[in-house]
Design a protein around this motif. Structure first.
Motif, short mmCIF file in Angstrom:
data_model
loop_
_atom_site.label_atom_id
_atom_site.label_comp_id
_atom_site.label_asym_id
_atom_site.label_seq_id
_atom_site.Cartn_x
_atom_site.Cartn_y
_atom_site.Cartn_z
N THR A 236 0.83 -1.18 -0.08
CA THR A 236 -0.13 -0.21 -0.01
C THR A 236 0.88 1.23 -0.17
O THR A 236 0.30 2.30 0.25
CB THR A 236 -1.02 -0.04 1.18
OG1 THR A 236 -0.21 0.01 2.46
CG2 THR A 236 -1.87 -1.21 1.16
N ASP A 237 2.01 1.00 -0.36
CA ASP A 237 3.13 2.26 -0.45
C ASP A 237 3.14 2.96 1.05
O ASP A 237 3.08 4.09 0.87
CB ASP A 237 2.70 3.24 -1.67
CG ASP A 237 2.68 2.63 -2.89
OD1 ASP A 237 3.96 1.89 -2.98
OD2 ASP A 237 2.10 2.99 -3.71
N GLY A 238 3.22 2.18 2.16
CA GLY A 238 3.04 2.63 3.46
C GLY A 238 1.74 3.37 3.87
O GLY A 238 1.82 3.76 5.32
N ARG A 239 0.76 3.27 3.15
CA ARG A 239 -0.63 3.94 3.89
C ARG A 239 -1.29 2.93 4.71
O ARG A 239 -1.87 3.40 5.71
CB ARG A 239 -1.49 4.04 2.44
CG ARG A 239 -2.77 4.80 2.86
CD ARG A 239 -3.75 5.10 1.75
NE ARG A 239 -5.13 5.46 1.92
CZ ARG A 239 -5.95 4.78 2.64
NH1 ARG A 239 -5.91 3.34 2.38
NH2 ARG A 239 -7.13 5.36 2.67
N GLY A 240 -1.27 1.55 4.43
CA GLY A 240 -1.96 0.90 5.16
C GLY A 240 -3.43 0.64 4.57
O GLY A 240 -3.89 1.22 3.70
N VAL A 241 -4.21 -0.39 5.22
CA VAL A 241 -5.49 -0.61 4.93
C VAL A 241 -6.70 0.27 5.55
O VAL A 241 -6.28 0.54 6.50
CB VAL A 241 -5.91 -2.36 4.95
CG1 VAL A 241 -4.76 -2.96 4.01
CG2 VAL A 241 -5.63 -2.59 6.59
N ASP A 242 -7.83 0.11 4.99
CA ASP A 242 -8.59 0.69 5.82
C ASP A 242 -9.42 0.03 6.86
O ASP A 242 -10.10 0.62 7.83
CB ASP A 242 -9.87 1.27 4.82
CG ASP A 242 -9.41 1.99 3.50
OD1 ASP A 242 -9.39 3.33 3.88
OD2 ASP A 242 -9.01 1.75 2.63
N VAL A 243 -9.65 -1.36 6.39
CA VAL A 243 -10.34 -2.20 7.43
C VAL A 243 -9.69 -3.44 7.59
O VAL A 243 -9.05 -4.12 6.70
CB VAL A 243 -11.95 -2.51 7.08
CG1 VAL A 243 -12.35 -3.49 7.78
CG2 VAL A 243 -12.42 -1.35 6.89
N VAL A 244 -9.57 -3.99 8.98
CA VAL A 244 -8.77 -5.06 9.20
C VAL A 244 -10.10 -6.15 9.95
O VAL A 244 -10.85 -5.97 10.59
CB VAL A 244 -7.55 -5.16 10.09
CG1 VAL A 244 -7.26 -6.63 10.52
CG2 VAL A 244 -6.52 -4.67 9.48
N VAL A 245 -10.38 -7.42 9.21
CA VAL A 245 -11.04 -8.35 9.65
C VAL A 245 -10.60 -9.37 10.42
O VAL A 245 -9.48 -10.24 9.75
CB VAL A 245 -11.88 -9.14 8.38
CG1 VAL A 245 -12.88 -10.07 8.96
CG2 VAL A 245 -12.68 -8.02 7.60
N ASP A 246 -10.80 -9.43 11.73
CA ASP A 246 -9.76 -10.41 12.66
C ASP A 246 -10.61 -11.00 13.45
O ASP A 246 -11.70 -10.88 14.12
CB ASP A 246 -9.00 -9.53 13.65
CG ASP A 246 -7.91 -10.47 14.37
OD1 ASP A 246 -6.70 -10.34 13.94
OD2 ASP A 246 -8.24 -11.33 15.14
N HIS A 247 -10.39 -12.58 13.48
CA HIS A 247 -11.10 -13.50 14.31
C HIS A 247 -10.05 -14.28 14.94
O HIS A 247 -10.37 -15.50 15.69
CB HIS A 247 -12.12 -14.35 13.68
CG HIS A 247 -11.81 -15.15 12.49
ND1 HIS A 247 -10.99 -16.15 12.29
CD2 HIS A 247 -11.55 -14.59 11.27
CE1 HIS A 247 -10.64 -16.57 11.31
NE2 HIS A 247 -10.81 -15.60 10.37
N ILE A 248 -8.84 -14.00 14.91
CA ILE A 248 -7.66 -14.81 15.24
C ILE A 248 -7.26 -14.43 16.77
O ILE A 248 -7.17 -15.35 17.71
CB ILE A 248 -6.56 -14.66 14.48
CG1 ILE A 248 -6.83 -14.78 13.11
CG2 ILE A 248 -5.37 -15.48 14.88
CD1 ILE A 248 -7.42 -16.18 12.73
N GLY A 249 -7.18 -13.09 17.06
CA GLY A 249 -6.97 -12.70 18.59
C GLY A 249 -5.72 -12.19 18.68
O GLY A 249 -4.80 -11.46 17.88
#
Length: 351
Positions: A236-249
């Motif tokens: 992402t050229d250092g920007r990062g994502v808008d949303v992370v979907v996590d069920h791992i913990g």
């Protein structure tokens, strides 16, 4: 009838497939002749023993199933014998066993203090027959295969609520989905792709990443071989994502926060590797992140997702179909992270 039963909390040796009394049908209930059912991670936690949940043993697990209506209670008008139905497992009612309880269409029944899940907090549906509240059933069109109908509900409603209603996903956003080979993960990949997003998926092998790409992932990251936060930064050229979907913990939490852009959203529905990571409040307040919890879905949200499954827009991928008598093996596949997608179990009498 025959049913999968837990004789107590413990390892897979507590799972049996044996005779169990036929269910009695309450006034507001429907007796379903089960054709196909599916496992979820919550079946593993239920078997192992969740803190604060007291079960009566033997306990029938299972929160996903589909089948035909065999009998209806005296107050049921929505269904009649022969109808094809699937389960929506969330219940907001004061009857812990589900007898006579309904799923009232409040603004959000998942927030009700008495909300519980069929199969986790009360008797489940991994059996030849299951008596469940009529309000917890949805019609299944004739063209839908039983394996699809019996495996879609829990994971697609969960992922749909997480992304569409809780994270308020918008077209063009970037979404990181962890555990893309699992039930919720592979559903979230498809939903994010359907919403018009750029999808980043993590999995433990190149084979699983190939399946994720087939489900709509634009970028695959093998977390066994690389640092996913660093890969997201580079992609992402250092920007990062808008949303992370996590069920791992615990195992993914810190790097998930690192993967988010400023103002990004972290949405979680579970914690399979542990519930208590370091909160990282400094990163949350400095980057103005949102940490969002999500559980199951309202009936309307579940039906939104399932309509897309019935139409073939979304698809539960089936990693294996086994007889219910081999449920211990089904549990093993999920615990060992074997394969991609859902594990389906079918009553032995249907084979």
């Amino acid at each position: 009838m025959k049913a999968v039963q837990l004789t107590g909390h413990g390892d897979r040796d507590v799972i049996e497939y044996d005779e169990f009394p036929d269910p009695e049908v309450g006034r507001d209930e429907v007796l379903v002749d089960v054709k196909a059912a599916a496992l979820n991670h919550l079946d593993i936690w239920t078997r192992r023993g969740l803190p604060g949940i007291d079960l009566s043993f033997p306990h029938i697990p299972g929160s996903d199933m589909a089948g035909t209506v065999a009998e209806v209670g005296t107050d049921v008008t929505r269904f009649e014998p022969g109808d094809r139905v699937a389960l929506i497992a969330g219940v907001a009612g004061d009857d812990a066993e589900g007898s006579g309880a309904s799923f009232p269409r409040r603004d959000d029944p998942t927030l009700a203090p008495d909300f519980h899940i069929i199969g986790e907090h009360s008797r489940g549906v991994h059996a030849e027959y299951a008596a469940v509240p009529a309000a917890n059933l949805v019609p299944v069109p004739d063209h839908v295969d039983w394996e699809v109908a019996g495996s879609a509900s829990l994971v697609f409603q969960t992922a749909w609520r997480m992304l569409i209603h809780r994270a308020e996903l918008r077209a063009g956003e970037r979404v990181l989905v962890h555990g893309a080979s699992g039930g919720v993960g592979h559903a979230a990949v498809q939903i994010a792709d359907y919403a018009g997003c750029e999808v980043f998926a993590t999995a433990s092998s190149e084979e699983k990443l190939a399946y994720a790409a087939d489900c709509g992932a634009d970028h695959g990251i093998n977390y066994e071989e690389s640092d996913f936060a660093r890969d997201v930064h580079d992609l992402t050229d250092g920007r990062g994502v808008d949303v992370v979907v996590d069920h791992i913990g615990e195992a993914t939490y810190d790097d998930s926060l690192k993967s988010l852009r400023k103002g990004g959203r972290f949405v979680t529905c579970g914690a399979t590797t542990g519930p208590n990571p370091d909160a990282a409040l400094n990163r949350i307040f400095w980057n103005q992140l949102e940490v969002i919890g999500s559980t199951m879905a309202t009936p309307e949200q579940a039906e939104e997702a399932l309509e897309l499954v019935w139409e073939g827009v979304l698809e539960p991928r089936i990693r294996a179909t086994l007889p219910m008598s081999e449920s211990a093996r089904a549990h093993e596949m999920i615990e060992n992270r074997e394969g991609f997608g859902k594990v389906v179990v079918i009553p032995d009498s249907e084979l």
